[in-house]
Design a protein around this motif. Structure first.
Motif, PDB file in Angstrom:
ATOM      1  N   THR A 151       0.689  -1.257   0.181  1.00  0.00           N
ATOM      2  CA  THR A 151       0.074   0.023   0.009  1.00  0.00           C
ATOM      3  C   THR A 151       0.812   1.278  -0.015  1.00  0.00           C
ATOM      4  O   THR A 151       0.625   2.183  -0.766  1.00  0.00           O
ATOM      5  CB  THR A 151      -0.740  -0.102   1.250  1.00  0.00           C
ATOM      6  N   GLY A 152       1.977   1.014   0.754  1.00  0.00           N
ATOM      7  CA  GLY A 152       2.726   2.333   0.695  1.00  0.00           C
ATOM      8  C   GLY A 152       3.510   2.378  -0.563  1.00  0.00           C
ATOM      9  O   GLY A 152       3.790   3.603  -0.948  1.00  0.00           O
ATOM     10  N   CYS A 153       3.650   1.461  -1.309  1.00  0.00           N
ATOM     11  CA  CYS A 153       4.571   1.728  -2.517  1.00  0.00           C
ATOM     12  C   CYS A 153       3.482   2.097  -3.763  1.00  0.00           C
ATOM     13  O   CYS A 153       3.693   2.891  -4.457  1.00  0.00           O
ATOM     14  CB  CYS A 153       4.903   0.214  -3.034  1.00  0.00           C
ATOM     15  N   ILE A 154       2.088   1.670  -3.420  1.00  0.00           N
ATOM     16  CA  ILE A 154       1.270   2.251  -4.518  1.00  0.00           C
ATOM     17  C   ILE A 154       1.119   3.755  -4.080  1.00  0.00           C
ATOM     18  O   ILE A 154       0.995   4.617  -5.114  1.00  0.00           O
ATOM     19  CB  ILE A 154      -0.224   1.649  -4.084  1.00  0.00           C
ATOM     20  N   GLU A 155       1.065   4.161  -2.783  1.00  0.00           N
ATOM     21  CA  GLU A 155       1.038   5.555  -2.722  1.00  0.00           C
ATOM     22  C   GLU A 155       2.195   6.476  -3.241  1.00  0.00           C
ATOM     23  O   GLU A 155       1.908   7.392  -3.813  1.00  0.00           O
ATOM     24  CB  GLU A 155       0.927   5.801  -1.050  1.00  0.00           C
ATOM     25  N   LEU A 156       3.220   5.895  -2.941  1.00  0.00           N
ATOM     26  CA  LEU A 156       4.543   6.370  -3.467  1.00  0.00           C
ATOM     27  C   LEU A 156       4.557   6.642  -5.295  1.00  0.00           C
ATOM     28  O   LEU A 156       4.667   7.646  -5.861  1.00  0.00           O
ATOM     29  CB  LEU A 156       5.711   5.823  -3.229  1.00  0.00           C
ATOM     30  N   SER A 157       3.986   5.485  -5.716  1.00  0.00           N
ATOM     31  CA  SER A 157       3.949   5.427  -7.145  1.00  0.00           C
ATOM     32  C   SER A 157       3.154   6.440  -7.712  1.00  0.00           C
ATOM     33  O   SER A 157       3.227   7.046  -8.778  1.00  0.00           O
ATOM     34  CB  SER A 157       3.746   4.019  -7.488  1.00  0.00           C
ATOM     35  N   ASP A 158       1.954   6.534  -7.073  1.00  0.00           N
ATOM     36  CA  ASP A 158       0.976   7.258  -7.538  1.00  0.00           C
ATOM     37  C   ASP A 158       1.503   8.948  -7.353  1.00  0.00           C
ATOM     38  O   ASP A 158       1.393   9.837  -8.376  1.00  0.00           O
ATOM     39  CB  ASP A 158      -0.190   7.550  -6.743  1.00  0.00           C
ATOM     40  N   ARG A 159       1.957   9.172  -6.095  1.00  0.00           N
ATOM     41  CA  ARG A 159       2.409  10.381  -6.026  1.00  0.00           C
ATOM     42  C   ARG A 159       3.560  10.861  -6.910  1.00  0.00           C
ATOM     43  O   ARG A 159       3.656  12.096  -7.438  1.00  0.00           O
ATOM     44  CB  ARG A 159       3.091  10.722  -4.438  1.00  0.00           C
ATOM     45  N   TYR A 160       4.577  10.113  -7.236  1.00  0.00           N
ATOM     46  CA  TYR A 160       5.756  10.497  -7.965  1.00  0.00           C
ATOM     47  C   TYR A 160       5.642   9.894  -9.571  1.00  0.00           C
ATOM     48  O   TYR A 160       6.483   9.965 -10.264  1.00  0.00           O
ATOM     49  CB  TYR A 160       7.014   9.985  -7.265  1.00  0.00           C
ATOM     50  N   ASN A 161       4.591   9.438  -9.795  1.00  0.00           N
ATOM     51  CA  ASN A 161       4.350   9.045 -11.340  1.00  0.00           C
ATOM     52  C   ASN A 161       5.273   7.774 -11.378  1.00  0.00           C
ATOM     53  O   ASN A 161       5.939   7.701 -12.514  1.00  0.00           O
ATOM     54  CB  ASN A 161       4.402   9.934 -12.253  1.00  0.00           C
ATOM     55  N   LEU A 162       5.510   6.854 -10.422  1.00  0.00           N
ATOM     56  CA  LEU A 162       6.604   5.676 -10.680  1.00  0.00           C
ATOM     57  C   LEU A 162       6.033   4.307 -11.241  1.00  0.00           C
ATOM     58  O   LEU A 162       4.852   4.203 -11.054  1.00  0.00           O
ATOM     59  CB  LEU A 162       7.210   5.419  -9.629  1.00  0.00           C
ATOM     60  N   CYS A 163       6.658   3.671 -12.040  1.00  0.00           N
ATOM     61  CA  CYS A 163       6.302   2.498 -12.297  1.00  0.00           C
ATOM     62  C   CYS A 163       6.267   1.533 -11.048  1.00  0.00           C
ATOM     63  O   CYS A 163       7.121   1.859 -10.061  1.00  0.00           O
ATOM     64  CB  CYS A 163       7.066   1.813 -13.642  1.00  0.00           C
ATOM     65  N   ARG A 164       6.035   0.245 -11.304  1.00  0.00           N
ATOM     66  CA  ARG A 164       5.867  -0.751 -10.051  1.00  0.00           C
ATOM     67  C   ARG A 164       6.290  -2.010 -10.536  1.00  0.00           C
ATOM     68  O   ARG A 164       6.091  -2.343 -12.046  1.00  0.00           O
ATOM     69  CB  ARG A 164       4.311  -0.844  -9.676  1.00  0.00           C
ATOM     70  N   HIS A 165       7.087  -2.700  -9.863  1.00  0.00           N
ATOM     71  CA  HIS A 165       7.712  -4.035 -10.152  1.00  0.00           C
ATOM     72  C   HIS A 165       7.949  -4.890  -9.173  1.00  0.00           C
ATOM     73  O   HIS A 165       7.977  -4.481  -7.952  1.00  0.00           O
ATOM     74  CB  HIS A 165       9.041  -3.554 -10.858  1.00  0.00           C
ATOM     75  N   LEU A 205      -5.560  -4.743  -3.298  1.00  0.00           N
ATOM     76  CA  LEU A 205      -5.070  -3.721  -2.839  1.00  0.00           C
ATOM     77  C   LEU A 205      -4.701  -2.529  -3.966  1.00  0.00           C
ATOM     78  O   LEU A 205      -4.211  -1.477  -3.464  1.00  0.00           O
ATOM     79  CB  LEU A 205      -3.634  -4.247  -2.439  1.00  0.00           C
ATOM     80  N   GLY A 206      -4.992  -2.599  -5.168  1.00  0.00           N
ATOM     81  CA  GLY A 206      -4.866  -1.617  -5.992  1.00  0.00           C
ATOM     82  C   GLY A 206      -3.415  -1.905  -6.807  1.00  0.00           C
ATOM     83  O   GLY A 206      -2.843  -0.688  -7.333  1.00  0.00           O
ATOM     84  N   TYR A 207      -2.705  -2.805  -6.320  1.00  0.00           N
ATOM     85  CA  TYR A 207      -1.385  -2.792  -7.075  1.00  0.00           C
ATOM     86  C   TYR A 207      -1.045  -2.920  -8.533  1.00  0.00           C
ATOM     87  O   TYR A 207      -0.197  -2.512  -9.098  1.00  0.00           O
ATOM     88  CB  TYR A 207      -0.375  -3.883  -6.141  1.00  0.00           C
ATOM     89  N   LEU A 208      -1.826  -3.678  -9.082  1.00  0.00           N
ATOM     90  CA  LEU A 208      -2.044  -3.884 -10.683  1.00  0.00           C
ATOM     91  C   LEU A 208      -2.335  -2.796 -11.277  1.00  0.00           C
ATOM     92  O   LEU A 208      -3.297  -1.847 -10.960  1.00  0.00           O
ATOM     93  CB  LEU A 208      -2.777  -5.223 -10.923  1.00  0.00           C
ATOM     94  N   GLY A 209      -1.772  -2.681 -12.735  1.00  0.00           N
ATOM     95  CA  GLY A 209      -1.973  -1.751 -13.666  1.00  0.00           C
ATOM     96  C   GLY A 209      -1.260  -1.641 -14.757  1.00  0.00           C
ATOM     97  O   GLY A 209      -0.377  -2.334 -14.720  1.00  0.00           O
ATOM     98  N   ASP A 210      -1.404  -0.474 -15.627  1.00  0.00           N
ATOM     99  CA  ASP A 210      -0.561  -0.457 -16.784  1.00  0.00           C
ATOM    100  C   ASP A 210       0.916  -0.066 -16.760  1.00  0.00           C
ATOM    101  O   ASP A 210       1.540   0.013 -17.554  1.00  0.00           O
ATOM    102  CB  ASP A 210      -1.521   0.378 -17.957  1.00  0.00           C
ATOM    103  N   ARG A 211       1.113   0.467 -15.484  1.00  0.00           N
ATOM    104  CA  ARG A 211       2.556   0.669 -15.019  1.00  0.00           C
ATOM    105  C   ARG A 211       3.208  -0.230 -14.069  1.00  0.00           C
ATOM    106  O   ARG A 211       4.087  -0.106 -13.743  1.00  0.00           O
ATOM    107  CB  ARG A 211       2.375   2.195 -14.284  1.00  0.00           C
ATOM    108  N   THR A 212       2.428  -1.526 -14.076  1.00  0.00           N
ATOM    109  CA  THR A 212       3.038  -2.460 -13.160  1.00  0.00           C
ATOM    110  C   THR A 212       3.616  -3.728 -13.977  1.00  0.00           C
ATOM    111  O   THR A 212       2.785  -4.275 -15.066  1.00  0.00           O
ATOM    112  CB  THR A 212       1.923  -3.106 -12.348  1.00  0.00           C
ATOM    113  N   SER A 213       4.922  -3.898 -13.912  1.00  0.00           N
ATOM    114  CA  SER A 213       5.372  -5.256 -14.417  1.00  0.00           C
ATOM    115  C   SER A 213       5.701  -6.314 -13.487  1.00  0.00           C
ATOM    116  O   SER A 213       6.111  -6.063 -12.087  1.00  0.00           O
ATOM    117  CB  SER A 213       6.832  -4.962 -15.311  1.00  0.00           C
ATOM    118  N   LEU A 214       5.402  -7.526 -13.568  1.00  0.00           N
ATOM    119  CA  LEU A 214       5.489  -8.678 -12.894  1.00  0.00           C
ATOM    120  C   LEU A 214       6.431  -9.692 -13.422  1.00  0.00           C
ATOM    121  O   LEU A 214       6.100 -10.274 -14.306  1.00  0.00           O
ATOM    122  CB  LEU A 214       3.945  -9.127 -12.528  1.00  0.00           C
TER     123      LEU A 214
END
Length: 465
Positions: free
Chosen positions: A210-224, A252-261
């Motif tokens: 959840t903390g990573c989702i928040e950071l990624s939204d705030r700074y427009n970061l991709c997720r991995h 949790l809302g972690y998945l999306g078009d900026r998320t690579s798994l």
């Protein structure tokens, strides 16, 4: 930064054409025959030009344990890895240089480094990798690997009651380190991006995700993240959540078009539908999945469901190489054994598109890199079609993907800057790097992991071995 590649072979819809490609200020400005030269003229005769591939999942510092970890499944392999992890930022710097060089010389212009951090020197670890990638000039997506649970928490409990050592760093402290890294190092316009990268459901709390989702939204970061690499992780998800890991990450809302798994070996059909619906990207790491006995990811099912798929080498002690062309070859043809209907098999052209544009999509960069398109940044690789490994002449992309190309990369440009010429990296002294890697290591065959000895019996029991 201005140049014109003349008389070069490029792929068209279902054939090839010989043309000129012009780059001005780091961008492709024209693709047409007989262009007036702007900047430097580059001879493209008997060469193939492709967009740079993306090494979409690796761990650079694993290079120090290449070839030494015995045949073990992931959970035991990890214990071995961490018992001997390099605790030296200079080693992190050198192994990042080596990872960049090997990626470039196998067709990659970008690397996603799921970087293992030295405890207590987390920002220094990231700084060392940033320094290496900037010196080489490769496009770097640094994904500092974070967790907030101890190693044994990654193994299913089964019938036994298990207590795990608390992790040495709190969730809040971990998130603060990532935010500091973003402020210090996230410079996408200069070719260095920071990603949020919890290692996976097996060693991370919901609070960390959840903390990573928040950071990624705030700074427009991709997720991995890693996702369901092993059968043990599939069992663990059921123990932890009472549902599949994919369903849980969706909630949790972690998945999306900026998320690579990375991996995605043990997903069911409902999970696959969720990945398609959320437009998440799967990074296929076929060699490490084979090396660790993790299984064969259902890549053809992903593609049929419309999920974006790309390739990664994974770390240099679970593969143990950073040859991207090798990962693309195995990652394409492995599935000819899992699907009887050959009409679904991956063609060399599809593999090349997955490796370039597929990788760019997963990093939210499809509008900037990943294809030979006017207006995109010039991340380009020129292959020498007179290389012995690409002869005799048949289909150039077929030779590249299905063959075993050696010394085939002639030139590489990243953002219009040439960093490989005549098959040699020009930005750093590779001979010096070789000597450093040689001198800072020694021949070693007798390494024994204390942690593996402690946890192996429980692992075997819970996995029914």
């Amino acid at each position: 930064m201005n140049f014109t590649i003349q008389n070069v072979l490029i792929a068209t819809d279902d054939a090839y054409s010989t043309t000129d490609v012009q780059v001005v200020d780091g961008k492709i400005v024209a693709i047409a025959p007989h262009l007036d030269v702007r900047g430097t003229a580059v001879n493209g005769e008997h060469k193939l030009l492709l967009p740079g591939f993306i090494n979409a999942h690796t761990h650079s510092s694993e290079k120090w344990q290449r070839g030494i970890i015995p045949p073990l499944p992931l959970e035991l392999w990890l214990a071995h890895l961490y018992d001997f992890a390099p605790l030296d930022t200079e080693k992190v710097y050198l192994s990042a240089l080596g990872t960049a060089v090997e990626t470039l010389l196998s067709g990659g212009t970008s690397v996603v480094d799921h970087l293992v951090l030295i405890p207590g020197e987390e920002l220094e670890t990231i700084a060392a990798a940033v320094r290496a990638y900037r010196e080489v000039g490769i496009r770097a997506f640094i994904a500092p690997l974070i967790q907030d649970e101890s190693l044994t928490a990654g193994i299913p409990a089964g019938e036994s009651e298990r207590n795990h050592e608390p992790y040495f760093r709190s969730t809040a402290e971990t998130l603060a380190i990532i935010e500091s890294a973003v402020k210090q190092f996230h410079r996408p316009d200069e070719g260095v991006s920071i990603l949020v990268a919890p290692t996976g459901i097996q060693l991370c709390s919901d609070a960390l995700f959840t903390g990573c989702i928040e950071l990624s939204d705030r700074y427009n970061l991709c997720r991995h993240s890693h996702l369901l690499e092993t059968k043990a992780q599939e069992k663990l998800a059921q123990e932890k959540y009472g549902c599949s890991a994919v369903e849980h990450l969706k909630r949790l809302g972690y998945l999306g078009d900026r998320t690579s798994l990375a991996h995605c070996v043990w997903l069911n059909d409902a999970d696959i539908a969720i990945l398609a619906e959320t437009r998440s990207t799967v990074v296929h790491n076929p060699l490490s999945n084979l090396r660790l006995g993790s299984g064969i990811a259902p890549i053809l099912k992903y593609r049929q469901a419309g999920v974006n798929v790309t390739f990664g080498c994974d770390g240099a002690s679970s593969n143990d190489s950073q040859d991207l062309l090798e990962a693309i070859k195995i990652g394409s043809i492995l599935h000819n054994t899992t699907e009887r209907d050959y009409q679904y098999w991956i063609t060399p052209r599809q593999a090349v598109e997955m490796a370039a544009l597929g990788g760019a999509k997963g990093l939210n960069m499809a509008d900037k890199i990943g294809s030979l398109t006017v207006g995109k940044q010039a991340d380009l690789v020129l292959y020498d079609l007179t290389s012995l490994s690409l002869l005799p002449r048949t289909d150039p992309i077929g030779l590249l993907v299905l063959g075993r190309p050696t010394n085939a990369v002639h030139s590489v440009w990243v953002n219009g800057k040439q960093i490989v010429a005549d098959g040699q990296v020009t930005t750093i002294n590779v001979d010096e790097l070789r000597q450093e890697l040689f001198q800072r290591s020694q021949w070693d065959t007798k390494r024994k992991s204390q942690t593996v000895a402690e946890i192996e019996a429980h692992y075997r029991q819970v996995m029914g071995l």
